[in-house]
Design an enzyme around this catalytic site. Structure first.
Site, short mmCIF file in Angstrom:
data_model
loop_
_atom_site.label_atom_id
_atom_site.label_comp_id
_atom_site.label_asym_id
_atom_site.label_seq_id
_atom_site.Cartn_x
_atom_site.Cartn_y
_atom_site.Cartn_z
N GLY A 250 -31.34 19.51 -32.60
CA GLY A 250 -32.74 19.48 -33.05
C GLY A 250 -33.69 20.08 -32.03
O GLY A 250 -34.60 20.83 -32.37
N CYS A 251 -33.46 19.76 -30.78
CA CYS A 251 -34.34 20.27 -29.72
C CYS A 251 -34.17 21.77 -29.53
O CYS A 251 -35.13 22.47 -29.21
CB CYS A 251 -34.09 19.51 -28.42
SG CYS A 251 -34.52 17.76 -28.56
#
Length: 154
Positions: A45-46
């Site tokens: 996600g990051c």
């Protein structure tokens, strides 16, 4: 911690960056700043969010915004993340999460159904005077930058 609201003064900070320097909010006064908090470098996600900021950087900078990513990762992890993803904006290390706390981006959150304490994916937009223009908490990594750009008219 209390979340920031538009119209509040953004807390100042000085944090080490992936390039070995130090970035302070004070030195960016006079320009607009997008500060985004993310939980951990090199996670799916990051990575998605960081690459979205990287790919949108020209339009954000063209509208006068500086982008800063802040996480509790140590500087070596940020250096590796920057190199692996060819990131072109500063990543800052907030290992003791004091800045995240000051911005309301640290606290209880759900992770796979469990309540834990940690970094809450958040974005705060700060105007030229150092005042919060926009504060978004619990944002989704995917599509966040696009929504932010729409909201900012960029």
């Amino acid at each position: 911690m209390a979340r920031l609201e538009p119209g509040q003064k953004a807390p100042d900070f000085a944090l080490p960056s992936a390039d070995g320097g130090t970035v302070t909010l004070q030195e960016l006064r006079g320009g607009k700043v997008v500060v985004y908090f993310y939980p951990k470098a090199s996670t799916p996600g990051c990575t998605t969010e960081a690459c979205d900021f990287r790919d949108s950087l020209a339009s954000l900078q063209g509208a006068g915004y500086t982008v800063l990513g802040i996480s509790p990762d140590a500087v070596p992890a940020l250096q590796k993340f920057t190199e692996e993803q060819a990131l072109t904006f500063p990543l800052l290390s907030d290992e003791d999460h004091a800045v995240a706390e000051a911005y309301g981006a640290w606290g209880e959150k759900k992770n796979y159904g469990k309540v834990i304490e940690g970094l809450i994916r958040s974005t705060v937009v700060i105007d030229e005077e150092g005042t919060v223009e926009l504060a978004k908490y619990n944002v989704k990594a995917t599509g966040h930058v696009e929504r932010l750009r729409r909201e900012l008219g960029v």
